[in-house]
Design an enzyme around this catalytic site. Structure first.
Site, PDB file in Angstrom:
ATOM      1  N   GLN A  91       9.573   4.869   4.651  1.00  0.00           N
ATOM      2  CA  GLN A  91       8.528   5.856   4.340  1.00  0.00           C
ATOM      3  C   GLN A  91       8.553   6.981   5.372  1.00  0.00           C
ATOM      4  O   GLN A  91       8.427   8.168   5.030  1.00  0.00           O
ATOM      5  CB  GLN A  91       7.164   5.166   4.322  1.00  0.00           C
ATOM      6  CG  GLN A  91       5.977   6.114   4.386  1.00  0.00           C
ATOM      7  CD  GLN A  91       4.659   5.440   4.122  1.00  0.00           C
ATOM      8  OE1 GLN A  91       4.346   5.101   2.996  1.00  0.00           O
ATOM      9  NE2 GLN A  91       3.842   5.260   5.149  1.00  0.00           N
ATOM     10  N   GLY A 147      -3.563  -1.915  13.509  1.00  0.00           N
ATOM     11  CA  GLY A 147      -2.411  -1.006  13.424  1.00  0.00           C
ATOM     12  C   GLY A 147      -2.877   0.425  13.167  1.00  0.00           C
ATOM     13  O   GLY A 147      -2.426   1.367  13.834  1.00  0.00           O
ATOM     14  N   HIS A 148      -3.804   0.590  12.214  1.00  0.00           N
ATOM     15  CA  HIS A 148      -4.327   1.935  11.937  1.00  0.00           C
ATOM     16  C   HIS A 148      -5.064   2.475  13.174  1.00  0.00           C
ATOM     17  O   HIS A 148      -4.945   3.661  13.508  1.00  0.00           O
ATOM     18  CB  HIS A 148      -5.341   1.902  10.782  1.00  0.00           C
ATOM     19  CG  HIS A 148      -4.739   1.565   9.451  1.00  0.00           C
ATOM     20  ND1 HIS A 148      -5.036   0.421   8.774  1.00  0.00           N
ATOM     21  CD2 HIS A 148      -3.865   2.245   8.675  1.00  0.00           C
ATOM     22  CE1 HIS A 148      -4.372   0.403   7.626  1.00  0.00           C
ATOM     23  NE2 HIS A 148      -3.653   1.499   7.542  1.00  0.00           N
ATOM     24  N   LEU A 177      -8.538  -0.893   6.755  1.00  0.00           N
ATOM     25  CA  LEU A 177      -8.031  -0.551   8.091  1.00  0.00           C
ATOM     26  C   LEU A 177      -7.923  -1.791   8.981  1.00  0.00           C
ATOM     27  O   LEU A 177      -8.735  -2.704   8.884  1.00  0.00           O
ATOM     28  CB  LEU A 177      -8.960   0.469   8.751  1.00  0.00           C
ATOM     29  CG  LEU A 177      -9.156   1.781   7.991  1.00  0.00           C
ATOM     30  CD1 LEU A 177     -10.074   2.709   8.780  1.00  0.00           C
ATOM     31  CD2 LEU A 177      -7.822   2.469   7.711  1.00  0.00           C
ATOM     32  N   HIS A 178      -6.905  -1.780   9.830  1.00  0.00           N
ATOM     33  CA  HIS A 178      -6.717  -2.867  10.785  1.00  0.00           C
ATOM     34  C   HIS A 178      -6.293  -2.254  12.122  1.00  0.00           C
ATOM     35  O   HIS A 178      -6.203  -1.018  12.250  1.00  0.00           O
ATOM     36  CB  HIS A 178      -5.688  -3.875  10.257  1.00  0.00           C
ATOM     37  CG  HIS A 178      -4.416  -3.231   9.806  1.00  0.00           C
ATOM     38  ND1 HIS A 178      -3.526  -2.660  10.678  1.00  0.00           N
ATOM     39  CD2 HIS A 178      -3.903  -3.038   8.563  1.00  0.00           C
ATOM     40  CE1 HIS A 178      -2.508  -2.170  10.003  1.00  0.00           C
ATOM     41  NE2 HIS A 178      -2.712  -2.362   8.710  1.00  0.00           N
ATOM     42  N   MET A 221      -4.604   4.214   3.303  1.00  0.00           N
ATOM     43  CA  MET A 221      -5.145   3.824   2.003  1.00  0.00           C
ATOM     44  C   MET A 221      -6.296   2.846   2.226  1.00  0.00           C
ATOM     45  O   MET A 221      -6.641   2.043   1.349  1.00  0.00           O
ATOM     46  CB  MET A 221      -4.052   3.213   1.127  1.00  0.00           C
ATOM     47  CG  MET A 221      -2.938   4.223   0.842  1.00  0.00           C
ATOM     48  SD  MET A 221      -2.012   3.891  -0.650  1.00  0.00           S
ATOM     49  CE  MET A 221      -1.223   2.359  -0.246  1.00  0.00           C
ATOM     50  N   ARG A 233      -2.218  -5.430   3.406  1.00  0.00           N
ATOM     51  CA  ARG A 233      -1.941  -6.475   2.411  1.00  0.00           C
ATOM     52  C   ARG A 233      -2.159  -7.879   2.965  1.00  0.00           C
ATOM     53  O   ARG A 233      -2.301  -8.826   2.193  1.00  0.00           O
ATOM     54  CB  ARG A 233      -0.504  -6.363   1.903  1.00  0.00           C
ATOM     55  CG  ARG A 233      -0.314  -5.192   0.972  1.00  0.00           C
ATOM     56  CD  ARG A 233       1.146  -4.961   0.707  1.00  0.00           C
ATOM     57  NE  ARG A 233       1.333  -3.696   0.026  1.00  0.00           N
ATOM     58  CZ  ARG A 233       1.514  -3.568  -1.282  1.00  0.00           C
ATOM     59  NH1 ARG A 233       1.561  -4.628  -2.034  1.00  0.00           N
ATOM     60  NH2 ARG A 233       1.654  -2.385  -1.818  1.00  0.00           N
TER      61      ARG A 233
END
Ligand code: PAF
Length: 279
Positions: free
Chosen positions: A156, A38-39, A35-36, A32, A190
């Site tokens: 998820q 982790g992505h 981006l960080h 979504m 977030r």
């Protein structure tokens, strides 16, 4: 493949893919945005296993049960694109709502059972129905062979596995490790909404999870849970839930369970954060 490519609908992405001499294997990294690292770790993994990686950036309105949360969700597309530009064999797709949810929608709703009523399911009604729907349609329209998801969102991941098995989508769901900073804090889009002080205070989440991971080998699950909640409440975050579960069934954890996980959801100055550790 020449230059970095961004597509705004699935049709142009598919035309681009059909121009390859040999049909590429496709890995999908649905996001979504905001981006960080982790992505980026999902993208790295997808690159290792596929000829071409499609990163989608789509803030899915169907998975937000709270309209304020949807409005406040961080949107930094220029920043996202600048992070992705350096990659080779990676394309970006930023579809519109009408592309993801066309009038003739291919998704047949899947019942999520317990997954929809415990933990995130309890506190975010409708959230997982929205996740299952969007992930189905992204995989369906992009025709990915593999799709990559972080273990930070462990429930998820289970929802997506269940949806894929029920709908028989021909895709492999690949779980990827949670990426953490030095304090143990899980990277999340977030986190961009947190002030420096909030970010420091949020370290109590991982501290508590780590406490559970250590203690669960020595003490009864009920006692560990009680102490963990006390520890968590010594910080300034507002706890929504702290649960020990079996991460296959999502039923309560029993002492000695092989598939244990501790999951936390909490508010840090109005920002909802979740995290978990496997036990
Ligand atoms: O984890 C997320 O960012 C979202 O839930 C996902 C999987 C991209 C679906 O919108």
């Amino acid at each position: 493949m020449t230059g970095f490519q961004t597509f705004y609908d699935f049709g142009s992405l598919q035309r681009f893919i059909s121009n390859f001499k040999k049909k590429p294997s496709l890995g999908l990294v649905p996001t979504m945005g905001a981006l960080h690292i982790g992505h980026l770790s999902l993208i790295d993994r997808a690159q290792e296993e596929n000829d071409l990686v499609v990163v989608t950036i789509f803030v899915n309105p169907k998975q937000f049960n709270n309209p304020i949360d949807l409005e406040n969700y961080p949107r930094v597309p220029e920043n996202d694109l600048s992070l992705l530009r350096k990659y080779e064999r990676v394309v970006v797709c930023m579809p519109e709502v009408i592309d993801v949810y066309p009038v003739t929608d291919p998704y047949k709703k899947v019942s999520l059972g317990l997954l929809d009523t415990v933990l995130e399911g309890e506190f975010r009604p409708g959230h997982f129905a929205g996740v299952a729907h969007v992930v189905h349609n992204l995989i369906y329209f992009i025709k990915a062979q593999r799709a990559y998801f972080g273990l930070k969102d462990i429930q998820q991941l289970s929802v997506i596995r269940h949806m894929v098995s029920e709908t028989q989508l021909p895709v492999k769901v690949v779980p990827c490790e949670t990426v953490r900073d030095k304090s143990g804090m899980a990277l999340s889009s977030r986190n961009l909404l947190l002030s420096q002080d909030d970010y420091r205070d949020a370290a109590i989440i991982f501290k508590t999870l780590d406490f559970v991971k250590q203690k669960i080998k020595e003490e009864r699950a009920e006692d560990v849970k009680k102490k963990a909640i006390e520890l968590f409440n010594s910080g300034s975050l507002k706890l929504e839930y702290l649960e020990l579960i079996n991460h296959n069934s999502f039923k309560p954890y029993k002492t000695g369970d092989d598939y244990g996980a501790c999951c936390i959801a909490a508010y840090c100055d109005g920002v909802r954060l979740i995290d978990n550790v496997l036990l």
